[in-house]
Structure formats: structure tokens, C-alpha cells
Write an enzyme that holds these catalytic residues in place. Structure first.
Site, PDB file in Angstrom:
ATOM      1  N   GLY A  51       1.005  -1.092   0.013  1.00 52.55           N
ATOM      2  CA  GLY A  51       0.004  -0.172  -0.247  1.00 52.55           C
ATOM      3  C   GLY A  51       1.062   1.115  -0.078  1.00 52.55           C
ATOM      4  N   GLY A  54      -0.276   4.784  -1.039  1.00 52.98           N
ATOM      5  CA  GLY A  54      -1.392   5.270  -0.286  1.00 52.98           C
ATOM      6  C   GLY A  54      -1.249   6.538   0.672  1.00 52.98           C
ATOM      7  N   ALA A  57       0.733   5.485   4.033  1.00 54.39           N
ATOM      8  CA  ALA A  57       2.202   5.248   3.793  1.00 54.39           C
ATOM      9  C   ALA A  57       2.685   6.685   3.549  1.00 54.39           C
ATOM     10  CB  ALA A  57       2.398   4.622   2.381  1.00 54.39           C
ATOM     11  N   ARG A  85      -0.315  -1.241  -6.281  1.00 55.30           N
ATOM     12  CA  ARG A  85      -1.015  -1.444  -7.757  1.00 55.30           C
ATOM     13  C   ARG A  85      -0.602  -0.352  -8.766  1.00 55.30           C
ATOM     14  NH1 ARG A  85      -7.319  -2.357  -6.325  1.00 55.30           N
ATOM     15  NH2 ARG A  85      -6.656  -0.201  -5.604  1.00 55.30           N
ATOM     16  N   HIS A 276      -8.636   2.861  21.002  1.00 56.65           N
ATOM     17  CA  HIS A 276      -7.543   3.570  21.764  1.00 56.65           C
ATOM     18  C   HIS A 276      -7.975   3.874  23.110  1.00 56.65           C
ATOM     19  CE1 HIS A 276      -5.949   4.327  17.828  1.00 56.65           C
ATOM     20  NE2 HIS A 276      -7.050   5.319  17.495  1.00 56.65           N
ATOM     21  N   ARG A 378      -7.974  20.219  21.680  1.00 61.77           N
ATOM     22  CA  ARG A 378      -7.473  18.815  21.557  1.00 61.77           C
ATOM     23  C   ARG A 378      -6.761  18.403  22.851  1.00 61.77           C
ATOM     24  NH1 ARG A 378      -1.730  17.225  20.039  1.00 61.77           N
ATOM     25  NH2 ARG A 378      -2.041  15.178  19.429  1.00 61.77           N
ATOM     26  N   ASP A 435       2.894  19.463  40.160  1.00 63.26           N
ATOM     27  CA  ASP A 435       2.633  19.342  38.702  1.00 63.26           C
ATOM     28  C   ASP A 435       4.139  18.841  37.862  1.00 63.26           C
ATOM     29  OD1 ASP A 435       2.754  20.269  35.968  1.00 63.26           O
ATOM     30  OD2 ASP A 435       2.105  22.181  36.309  1.00 63.26           O
TER      31      ASP A 435
HETATM   32  N1  NDP Z   1       0.905  20.774  33.943  1.00 61.99           N
HETATM   33  C1  NDP Z   1      -0.018  21.129  33.456  1.00 61.99           C
HETATM   34  O1  NDP Z   1       0.074  21.673  32.170  1.00 61.99           O
HETATM   35  C2  NDP Z   1      -1.292  21.574  33.904  1.00 61.99           C
HETATM   36  C3  NDP Z   1      -2.389  22.118  33.395  1.00 61.99           C
HETATM   37  N2  NDP Z   1      -3.589  22.610  33.964  1.00 61.99           N
HETATM   38  C4  NDP Z   1      -4.821  22.974  33.254  1.00 61.99           C
HETATM   39  O2  NDP Z   1      -5.401  23.886  33.802  1.00 61.99           O
HETATM   40  C5  NDP Z   1      -6.691  23.763  33.360  1.00 61.99           C
HETATM   41  C6  NDP Z   1      -7.861  23.331  34.249  1.00 61.99           C
HETATM   42  O3  NDP Z   1      -7.411  21.870  34.962  1.00 61.99           O
HETATM   43  P1  NDP Z   1      -8.264  20.818  34.915  1.00 61.99           P
HETATM   44  O4  NDP Z   1      -7.642  19.511  35.532  1.00 61.99           O
HETATM   45  O5  NDP Z   1      -8.978  20.790  33.574  1.00 61.99           O
HETATM   46  O6  NDP Z   1      -9.193  21.292  35.881  1.00 61.99           O
HETATM   47  P2  NDP Z   1     -10.901  21.927  35.851  1.00 61.99           P
HETATM   48  O7  NDP Z   1     -11.228  21.299  37.352  1.00 61.99           O
HETATM   49  O8  NDP Z   1     -10.861  22.784  35.417  1.00 61.99           O
HETATM   50  O9  NDP Z   1     -11.593  20.885  34.851  1.00 61.99           O
HETATM   51  C7  NDP Z   1     -11.480  19.410  35.027  1.00 61.99           C
HETATM   52  C8  NDP Z   1     -12.287  18.852  33.916  1.00 61.99           C
HETATM   53  O10 NDP Z   1     -13.870  18.940  34.010  1.00 61.99           O
HETATM   54  C9  NDP Z   1     -14.369  18.869  32.848  1.00 61.99           C
HETATM   55  N3  NDP Z   1     -15.482  20.011  32.980  1.00 61.99           N
HETATM   56  C10 NDP Z   1     -15.539  21.396  32.343  1.00 61.99           C
HETATM   57  N4  NDP Z   1     -16.655  21.690  32.904  1.00 61.99           N
HETATM   58  C11 NDP Z   1     -17.385  20.671  32.922  1.00 61.99           C
HETATM   59  C12 NDP Z   1     -18.875  20.592  33.631  1.00 61.99           C
HETATM   60  N5  NDP Z   1     -19.694  21.436  33.390  1.00 61.99           N
HETATM   61  N6  NDP Z   1     -19.294  19.351  33.949  1.00 61.99           N
HETATM   62  C13 NDP Z   1     -18.513  18.427  34.029  1.00 61.99           C
HETATM   63  N7  NDP Z   1     -17.161  18.330  33.607  1.00 61.99           N
HETATM   64  C14 NDP Z   1     -16.738  19.585  33.236  1.00 61.99           C
HETATM   65  C15 NDP Z   1     -13.350  19.219  31.804  1.00 61.99           C
HETATM   66  O11 NDP Z   1     -13.031  18.138  30.772  1.00 61.99           O
HETATM   67  P3  NDP Z   1     -13.768  18.046  29.454  1.00 61.99           P
HETATM   68  O12 NDP Z   1     -14.183  19.310  28.931  1.00 61.99           O
HETATM   69  O13 NDP Z   1     -13.011  17.224  29.022  1.00 61.99           O
HETATM   70  O14 NDP Z   1     -15.005  17.287  29.900  1.00 61.99           O
HETATM   71  C16 NDP Z   1     -12.316  19.542  32.646  1.00 61.99           C
HETATM   72  O15 NDP Z   1     -10.877  18.958  31.874  1.00 61.99           O
HETATM   73  C17 NDP Z   1      -6.587  22.732  32.163  1.00 61.99           C
HETATM   74  O16 NDP Z   1      -6.531  23.493  31.008  1.00 61.99           O
HETATM   75  C18 NDP Z   1      -5.189  21.987  32.444  1.00 61.99           C
HETATM   76  O17 NDP Z   1      -4.854  21.656  31.192  1.00 61.99           O
HETATM   77  C19 NDP Z   1      -3.957  22.212  35.434  1.00 61.99           C
HETATM   78  C20 NDP Z   1      -2.812  21.421  35.999  1.00 61.99           C
HETATM   79  C21 NDP Z   1      -1.286  21.172  35.528  1.00 61.99           C
HETATM   80  O1  LIG Z   2      -6.967   6.422  15.071  1.00 61.77           O
HETATM   81  C1  LIG Z   2      -7.242   7.560  15.201  1.00 61.77           C
HETATM   82  O2  LIG Z   2      -6.657   8.601  15.412  1.00 61.77           O
HETATM   83  C2  LIG Z   2      -6.611   9.673  15.315  1.00 61.77           C
HETATM   84  C3  LIG Z   2      -6.270  10.683  16.491  1.00 61.77           C
HETATM   85  O3  LIG Z   2      -5.090  10.299  16.789  1.00 61.77           O
HETATM   86  P1  LIG Z   2      -3.958  11.178  17.564  1.00 61.77           P
HETATM   87  O4  LIG Z   2      -2.763  10.552  17.844  1.00 61.77           O
HETATM   88  O5  LIG Z   2      -3.772  12.544  16.979  1.00 61.77           O
HETATM   89  O6  LIG Z   2      -4.713  11.785  18.907  1.00 61.77           O
HETATM   90  C4  LIG Z   2      -8.060  10.302  14.952  1.00 61.77           C
HETATM   91  O7  LIG Z   2      -8.050  11.688  14.532  1.00 61.77           O
HETATM   92  C5  LIG Z   2      -8.586   9.250  13.764  1.00 61.77           C
HETATM   93  O8  LIG Z   2     -10.035   9.799  13.561  1.00 61.77           O
HETATM   94  C6  LIG Z   2      -8.499   7.842  14.449  1.00 61.77           C
HETATM   95  O9  LIG Z   2      -8.717   7.089  13.357  1.00 61.77           O
END
Ligand code: NDP
Ligand SMILES: O=C1O[C@H](COP(=O)(O)O)[C@@H](O)[C@H](O)[C@H]1O
Length: 528
Positions: A51, A54, A57, A85, A276, A378, A435
Site C-alpha cells: 500500500g 496510499g 504510507a 497497484r 484507543h 485537542r 505538577d
Molecule cells: N501541567 C499542566 O500543564 C497543568 C495544566 N492544567 C490546566 O489547567 C486547566 C484546568 O485544569 P483541569 O484539570 O482541567 O481542571 P478543571 O477542574 O478546570 O476541569 C476538570 C475537567 O472537568 C471537565 N469539565 C469542565 N466543565 C465541566 C462541567 N460543566 N461538567 C463536568 N465536567 C466539566 C473538563 O473536561 P472536559 O471538557 O474534557 O469534559 C475539565 O478538563 C486545564 O486547561 C489544564 O490543562 C492544570 C494543571 C497542570
Molecule cells: O486512530 C485515529 O486516531 C486519530 C487521533 O490520533 P492522535 O494521535 O492525533 O490523537 C483520529 O483523528 C482518527 O480519527 C482515528 O482514526
């Protein structure tokens, strides 16, 4: 078949495992009886990329082989053979691939060497004689007769059965080892996956099969084993007595980007959750393996999956994104606006599911898996939320649950959300974190791409980060009934706007399931 002795290292010629004297004559890894050793030098290695013309690849496999080659991580006498192919040349392949190789000017000479080590064979996927031609090409390479062979199947599932049969019948090395790398989808449901597994089992031994789940090549996914089993800190509290919920999340901020026709055949559950996220779940929840040997670990992963009942719709929230008229670019388009998506499709682009693991460690702890496209960010992470401290002595409501977050991407991090005394005169507890941010702690470490690690594992013969057939069949057992129901009854997903966190119903669901969201946590980025 025999043993290759190079200097003081003795390796099994069948699987390349290092043999210590006490293992002789049987290889512990592949059970080959190596009773007639032979001295062998200069065994070369050949990667056959089926492949080669593709998308996978071009965008992933050839660039990955290049990075490994550039960094001298592949055997020195490696050769590459592209097979597809299309009528094309190595030069054509190079032109298609180079934009994805992140080539620096200083690397041009090495890149020439890389492409000089490549040949291309054009041939059909169904015709055995075309594979005989491929075999001739391999045999004609320097030391080709002795060469170990890696077959990378970067192919659509439609030609999979023919290609594997033809490889088996016409292209297997008689002297070196043979390893076959298989890409998902590994079937669509339990039966189709079992059919595929049976087909492959009829052609290759399990130790020759490397089923790729690229999440197993990610730094933080591999780190789960170490975090869990190399820290006294976590081991004793990793259970239902201390953990309130586990949330495993995958979010992407883009939609199908005009490739919805392909996505629509699978949907987000097959695309991300069944493979995954389930791999991450099993590594998070499995019991401690007897050793860190591949099969001991995979045995534990299978055991924990066996404790999960088939998923039902009552434990799910399904969503499909709609366009945001105020959004930019792709965000204006909903899933159904993608011209390649069948009209009125009910394929979910968001899914949340709750699982119970009915064993002594986890019974009653919700494992919540959430994944979606066209969301607000992301992100992939594992969030372990601990129970409340019993007998709270502080102002009611101030102390929040501890969380241990292992962020897979972006920017690998492990952080533990905890309470501390408010610094200064205030004595109230306040939310903070311990952290470990990789970009601060390991500034000079180059983090390899998941595919780089995994392809290298194939050369070293390590199957630890590859999916075994019984893992696969357990995962399909859990997902197949609900997938059939969703498709059979055309269950309507809940619409959510492009760029949001998904349907609000998902938040209600996790709240009821036992995940406490504390909206009070504020993170201060120490880089700022
Ligand atoms: N080392 C580092 O880089 C660190 C970074 N941080 C950053 O600080 C920020 C906040 O930290 P985090 O741990 O996310 O803590 P938070 O308490 O702010 O959030 C926890 C998680 O809850 C989810 N959430 C948000 N709103 C709701 C809701 N209404 N109901 C239910 N779940 C909800 C979100 O996940 P989801 O949207 O996926 O549902 C979120 O990730 C993040 O951006 C994080 O990356 C914090 C600590 C260390
Ligand atoms: O296998 C897949 O994974 C990707 C996401 O991979 P990531 O390494 O970027 O997190 C996803 O976009 C794709 O739909 C799925 O087939």
C-alpha cells in the site's frame, strides 16, 4: 531454523529474542526448538510496505521509517520495498512523501541514501504471481535470501485477506524471521473481527503479528505502567475504597475535514473508543502483572476486560456535531453538511460511555470514556478522581476531591490536584496542584512519535505495545451488541455545536454517574 551467534550475543533466528544459555535449545519467546545452531553473519532486514502509494504510507509510515533511518535506529543494512497497484517509481514516492518528512537541508544526503535503499514493485493485491515477483525482488537484494522481513500492511480492509494470503504463500523468508504489521480496523464487530483473526491465525503465528494501536506508542500511555507499578504512592490507593471515578477523554477540535464518507462507515465508537480508549482503560485498571514481559501484561489486560459486561444504551450519550454559523472555516459546517456523508446519517461523532468493572478492585467505580470530534480543544487524558476525605474538619464545601490527571496530549503532563493551606495569613484550604509538566522537567528530551516507537518495537521483537487477538475479541464482545442496536434502530444522536464540549446531556450523565466537577479550580501556568 537455528540460532544466530553474533559476537557474544546469541539470538533465536525465528523471533530474534536474545537467548541466554539456560534457554537453549528452546526459545522462550517463540518456542522454536533451536537445536541445530548455525553461525550467521550479516543478516539483513527488509521492510515491505504494502500500500506504498496510499495516504497512510505517504503521511505516516514512510516519514516514520525515514526518522528512524535518519537517527540510525534501524539495522544498518536495512532495505525498503514499496508495493502497490499503481504504476510509479521510487522518485514518485519520494515526491509524494517528502512534504511530510520534515526534512532539513543538512539531511539531504542522508535522505538520498534512504531513498537509494528503496525499491518499488508494482503488482495486484489478489494475484499470487505478483507476490512471487515481490519475493524475487527481495531475494535479489544484497543478502536478501537471509533477510528478516517486516511486512507493513497499509491497506484498506477490502484487500487485506488476499494480501496476507499472498504474503504467506509467496513472500515469507525461509531463513530470517517474518513479522506482519497490521493496521486497524480489525473488523467491524465481534464476528468480522473473529473471522479476520481466524484468517490471520491460519497464516501466521501470533508472535509474527503486530496489530498497531498507535495510542500504545504514546509516552503517557506507556507511562501508565510505571506510574502505577513503580510508585508506592499510588499502588495502595488504586481501588474502589479510594477512587470515586475514572474518566478517560479524547477530544479533537476538528471535524471530518471532508472525509466524512470514510468516517461514516465506522463512527466515533469504532474509530476511537473501542480501540484507543479501551487500551488506556485496560492499562489503568488491570492488576499488577507477574512481570513486565509482554504476555504477562497482555494477560492482565485481557483479564480486566473479562470483568466488563457488554455496554448498553442506558450507559451512553451519543452526539453528532452541527455547524456553528458564527464559527470560522470548517466550524461553520455540521457533520451532515459534509458532501461525502450519506444524507440523514445518524453516525455518532461524540460518544460517552460508562463501564463497571466487576472485580474486587473496581466494582462500583464508574469508568467513563468520552470521545468526540469537532469539540472545543485537542486533549487526551486519564483523570482519576479520589473520594472525599472522611470526617472533613474544614468549612463545608471548601475541600474538593483530589484528582490525578495523566495528560497524554497535548504537552504530556502528570498533575495531582490537591488541597493546601492558602499561603499567607489565610488558613482556609485552597485547591492547588503538584505538577510534572514534561516540557519543563525534561526540556532537552526529544519525544518520539508513537509510530517511531512501535516500528522500532517490531524490529526488536517486542509485542508489549501491540494488541493481542484475545484483547481484541474481548473489546468487541463488550461493544458489538450496542453497536448493532445503534445501527439497527438508527438511534438518533444529540446535536452539539462545533467547538463546544459536546452535548450538555453528557455533563448531566457524568454528574449522575459520580464525577464531581469543581468549577473552582484555577490553574496558573508557571511558564507565564
Ligand atoms: N501541567 C499542566 O500543564 C497543568 C495544566 N492544567 C490546566 O489547567 C486547566 C484546568 O485544569 P483541569 O484539570 O482541567 O481542571 P478543571 O477542574 O478546570 O476541569 C476538570 C475537567 O472537568 C471537565 N469539565 C469542565 N466543565 C465541566 C462541567 N460543566 N461538567 C463536568 N465536567 C466539566 C473538563 O473536561 P472536559 O471538557 O474534557 O469534559 C475539565 O478538563 C486545564 O486547561 C489544564 O490543562 C492544570 C494543571 C497542570
Ligand atoms: O486512530 C485515529 O486516531 C486519530 C487521533 O490520533 P492522535 O494521535 O492525533 O490523537 C483520529 O483523528 C482518527 O480519527 C482515528 O482514526
Amino acid at each position: 531454523m537455528g540460532i544466530s551467534r553474533q559476537e557474544d550475543v546469541t539470538t533465536c533466528l525465528s523471533c530474534k529474542a536474545v537467548l541466554l544459555n539456560e534457554h537453549l535449545p528452546a526459545c522462550k519467546t517463540c518456542m522454536t526448538n533451536n537445536n541445530n545452531y548455525e553461525l550467521s553473519t550479516d543478516v539483513s532486514d527488509v521492510v515491505v510496505l504494502c500500500g506504498a502509494s496510499g495516504d497512510l504510507a505517504k503521511k505516516k509510515i514512510i516519514p516514520t521509517l525515514w526518522w528512524l533511518f535518519r537517527d540510525d535506529l534501524l539495522p544498518s543494512n536495512i532495505r525498503f520495498v514499496g508495493y502497490a497497484r499503481s504504476k510509479m517509481t521510487v522518485q514518485n514516492l519520494r515526491e509524494k512523501t517528502e512534504p511530510f518528512m520534515k526534512l532539513k537541508d543538512s539531511e539531504k544526503a542522508k535522505a538520498n541514501k534512504f531513498f537509494d535503499s528503496m525499491s518499488y514493485v508494482q503488482g495486484s493485491y489478489t494475484d499470487k504471481s505478483a507476490f512471487e515477483k515481490l519475493n524475487k525482488e527481495i531475494l535479489g537484494l544484497p543478502n536478501g535470501c537471509n533477510a528478516n522481513r517486516v511486512f507493513y500492511l497499509a491497506l484498506p480492509p477490502t484487500v487485506f485477506a488476499d494480501v496476507t494470503r499472498n504474503i504467506h504463500d509467496a513472500c515469507m523468508s525461509k531463513c530470517g524471521w517474518n513479522r506482519v504489521i497490521v493496521e486497524k480496523p480489525f473488523g467491524r464487530d465481534f464476528d468480522s473481527s473473529a473471522e479476520l483473526s481466524n484468517h490471520l491465525a491460519g497464516l501466521f503465528r501470533e508472535d509474527q503479528l503486530y496489530r498497531i494501536d498507535h495510542y500504545l506508542g504514546k509516552e503517557m500511555v506507556q507511562n501508565l505502567l510505571v506510574l502505577r507499578f513503580a510508585n508506592r504512592l499510588f499502588g495502595p490507593i488504586w481501588d474502589r475504597n479510594n477512587i470515586a471515578s475514572v474518566m478517560i477523554t479524547f477530544k479533537e477540535p476538528f471535524g471530518t475535514k471532508g472525509r466524512g464518507g470514510y468516517f461514516d462507515q465506522f463512527g466515533i465508537i469504532r474509530d476511537v473508543m473501542q480501540n484507543h480508549l479501551f487500551q488506556v482503560l485496560s492499562l489503568t485498571a488491570m492488576e499488577k502483572p507477574v512481570s513486565n514481559n509482554a504476555d504477562d501484561i497482555r494477560d492482565e489486560k485481557v483479564k480486566v476486560l473479562k470483568c466488563i459486561k457488554p455496554l448498553t444504551l442506558d450507559d451512553m450519550v451519543l452526539g453528532q456535531y452541527v455547524g456553528d454559523p458564527e464559527g470560522e472555516g470548517e466550524a461553520k459546517e455540521g457533520y451532515l453538511d459534509d458532501a461525502t456523508v450519506p444524507k440523514g446519517s445518524v453516525t455518532p461523532t461524540f460518544a460517552l460511555a460508562r463501564f463497571n468493572i466487576s472485580n474486587e478492585r473496581w466494582d462500583g467505580v464508574p469508568f467513563i470514556l468520552k470521545c468526540g470530534k469537532a469539540l472545543n480543544e485537542r486533549k487526551a487524558e486519564v483523570r482519576v478522581q479520589f473520594r472525599e476525605v472522611p470526617g472533613d474538619i474544614f468549612t463545608p464545601g471548601v475541600v474538593k476531591r483530589n484528582e490525578l490527571v495523566m495528560r497524554v496530549q497535548p504537552n504530556e503532563a502528570v498533575y495531582c490536584k490537591m488541597m493546601t493551606k492558602t499561603p499567607g495569613m489565610n488558613v482556609e484550604p485552597i485547591e492547588t496542584e503538584m505538577d510534572l509538566s514534561y516540557n519543563m522537567r525534561y526540556k532537552d528530551v526529544k519525544m518520539p512519535d508513537a509510530y517511531e516507537r512501535l516500528i522500532l518495537d517490531v524490529f526488536t521483537g517486542s509485542q508489549l505495545n501491540f494488541v493481542r487477538s484475545d484483547e481484541l475479541s474481548e473489546a468487541w464482545r463488550i461493544f458489538t451488541p450496542v453497536l448493532h442496536q445503534i445501527e439497527g434502530e438508527k438511534v438518533k444522536p444529540i446535536p452539539y455545536k462545533f467547538g463546544t464540549r459536546g452535548p450538555v446531556e453528557a455533563d448531566d450523565f457524568v454528574k449522575n454517574a459520580g464525577f464531581h466537577y469543581s468549577s473552582t479550580y484555577k490553574w496558573v501556568n508557571p511558564n507565564l
